[in-house]
Design an enzyme around this catalytic site. Sequence first.
Site, PDB file in Angstrom:
ATOM      1  CE  LYS A 126      85.465  74.696  83.664  1.00  0.00           C
ATOM      2  NZ  LYS A 126      85.787  75.661  82.600  1.00  0.00           N
TER       3      LYS A 126
ATOM      4  NE  ARG B 277      82.333  85.828  82.172  1.00  0.00           N
ATOM      5  CZ  ARG B 277      82.761  85.805  80.907  1.00  0.00           C
ATOM      6  NH1 ARG B 277      82.167  86.538  79.995  1.00  0.00           N
ATOM      7  NH2 ARG B 277      83.787  85.049  80.577  1.00  0.00           N
TER       8      ARG B 277
HETATM    9  N1  BES Z   1      87.273  78.783  85.642  1.00  0.00           N
HETATM   10  C1  BES Z   1      87.157  78.965  84.250  1.00  0.00           C
HETATM   11  C2  BES Z   1      88.402  79.616  83.624  1.00  0.00           C
HETATM   12  C3  BES Z   1      89.681  78.820  83.720  1.00  0.00           C
HETATM   13  C4  BES Z   1      90.108  78.028  82.671  1.00  0.00           C
HETATM   14  C5  BES Z   1      90.490  78.915  84.857  1.00  0.00           C
HETATM   15  C6  BES Z   1      91.296  77.320  82.757  1.00  0.00           C
HETATM   16  C7  BES Z   1      91.677  78.218  84.944  1.00  0.00           C
HETATM   17  C8  BES Z   1      92.083  77.428  83.905  1.00  0.00           C
HETATM   18  C9  BES Z   1      85.960  79.868  83.921  1.00  0.00           C
HETATM   19  O1  BES Z   1      84.901  79.809  84.827  1.00  0.00           O
HETATM   20  C10 BES Z   1      85.428  79.441  82.607  1.00  0.00           C
HETATM   21  O2  BES Z   1      85.017  78.337  82.503  1.00  0.00           O
HETATM   22  N2  BES Z   1      85.468  80.346  81.626  1.00  0.00           N
HETATM   23  C11 BES Z   1      84.996  80.063  80.308  1.00  0.00           C
HETATM   24  C12 BES Z   1      84.217  81.259  79.835  1.00  0.00           C
HETATM   25  C13 BES Z   1      83.449  81.027  78.559  1.00  0.00           C
HETATM   26  C14 BES Z   1      82.344  80.006  78.782  1.00  0.00           C
HETATM   27  C15 BES Z   1      82.867  82.335  78.105  1.00  0.00           C
HETATM   28  C16 BES Z   1      86.207  79.814  79.427  1.00  0.00           C
HETATM   29  O3  BES Z   1      87.242  80.448  79.616  1.00  0.00           O
HETATM   30  O4  BES Z   1      86.127  78.946  78.563  1.00  0.00           O
HETATM   31 ZN    ZN Z   2      83.566  78.186  84.390  1.00  0.00          ZN
END
Ligand code: BES
Ligand code: ZN
Length: 500
Positions: A280, A354
Amino acid sequence: MTIELQQKDLLAVSCDLLVVNLFRGATKPAGATGVVDKALGGAISALIEEDGFEGNVGQSLVFPTFGKIKAKKVAIVGLGEKKVFDADAVRKLGGYIVKVAEKARAKSVVTILHGAGIGGLDPRMSAQSLVEGMYLSSYRFHQYHGKLRKSDAERAIKSVVICETDVRASKAAVEGLERGTALASATSFARDLVNHPSSHMAPADLVEAAKSLVGKGVTVKVMDAAEMKRKKMNAALAVARGSDHPPFGVHLSYKPRGAKKIIALVGKAVTFDSGGLSIKPADAMMDMKCDMGGAAAVLGAFKAIAALKPNVEVHGIFLAVENMPGGNAYRPGDVVTAMDGTTIEILNTDAEGRVTLADALSYAKTLEPDVIIDLATLTGACIVALGQDIAGMMTNDTKLAQRLLDASKESGEPLWELPLYAPYADHVKSKIADIKNIGMRGQAGSISAAMFLKPFVGDTPWAHLDIAGPAYIERETRPDVPFGGTGYGVRLLMKYLAKL
Ligand code: BES
Ligand code: ZN
Ligand code: ZN
């Protein structure tokens, strides 16, 4: 802060601050407010006139009594419109009362059962909501403040007394007070778990949190990595591989005699989400200690279950992992096999929630529950769609949907349904495995995540709550939900369970 109910006359109790109320549009103080007004020689009536106090939600007026009554100061708080006054309005009011009292530097507060008898509100519900709102709004997390900010605690309200002279009403109110206290304490427990930094809340720490709930009908089974391996939880294990912190599986159970329904509560339990190799950006990583908010809600619910003893069998399941980019981390392009045999193509290691839920839901299904509810900080897309306050619900069962929406309305935790749109199963079709862990860029990210999860629950009635927004908030929009971990879901789940 302690809150108790006393069967005493409002004017008979000494305190720093006495809190009464006014509905919007009311021209004259009524009920308890009228009594206080009289004792003060019409001071409240005069102030309403002079200060233009309208009784709006969140509005308040504080003034000294100069020894005319036992309270040193009086606060009038606005109740808003009588037509829309309900349990959640009382909860917010409780929150505002705490804010007003803190600002007035009051240590001891006396107030009444606001709104009991209005609309469908009875004394029990009024007391419960008021107490929830007060405790939840006074919540602070200062375990890491060290030497600084000790004054926060010194400034806190010490005692609140709710006065109700009617014998029957006060008996019902005591029941509500006990329920509200238990629910607030369970919510605070969940908030603490989220607020602890990941340095102090690794998978093993979540196990300790679960163990602390054992007793009062709650049991816990802990799975270490070896046991998870025996159970073929290879999807969750893959996510854990990039971290030095070993993963753990947790299965909490509550089986009261004579229960007719079995509910499985599943929580996402990523103690820190760096994104893994699909790392990230710094800004997006900052708050990722919140990524175990689903598990925190399940643990909070179990704390409340132990106290309130609903008449349903409940299982709480989470697979705790940390998502890090270590040398042994799972990679984009890898294929992993979940507990139920489904093969998953990993295309983004940041869509890890997921992947862990694939195994957690597969495990939950082996318990043959009547309903599975999962809570997960799953997608940023859900925040784009619904914003910080509202969780997204995707479900294969309309009755369950309605029950959860009803519970959400009562608990004051906003929830909105998004469609579990079958054609979007295509979004997670993989060329080389059964499914892939990302959908189509920029399109329905929350729904494709739900479509990914769907096969793992089979035909079981199931609701997926994407709590990425409300699990952790930056900006306060309600007085009873302060900055940070919110404990979203604890009270919603308890409302749902209580009604079964
Ligand atoms: N933990 C994150 C989602 C999240 C984002 C929670 C902001 C709380 C606040 C999740 O694991 C994630 O990173 N999801 C990605 C999925 C994508 C790579 C398909 C996302 O939402 O960008
Ligand atoms: Zn994530
Ligand atoms: Zn995550």
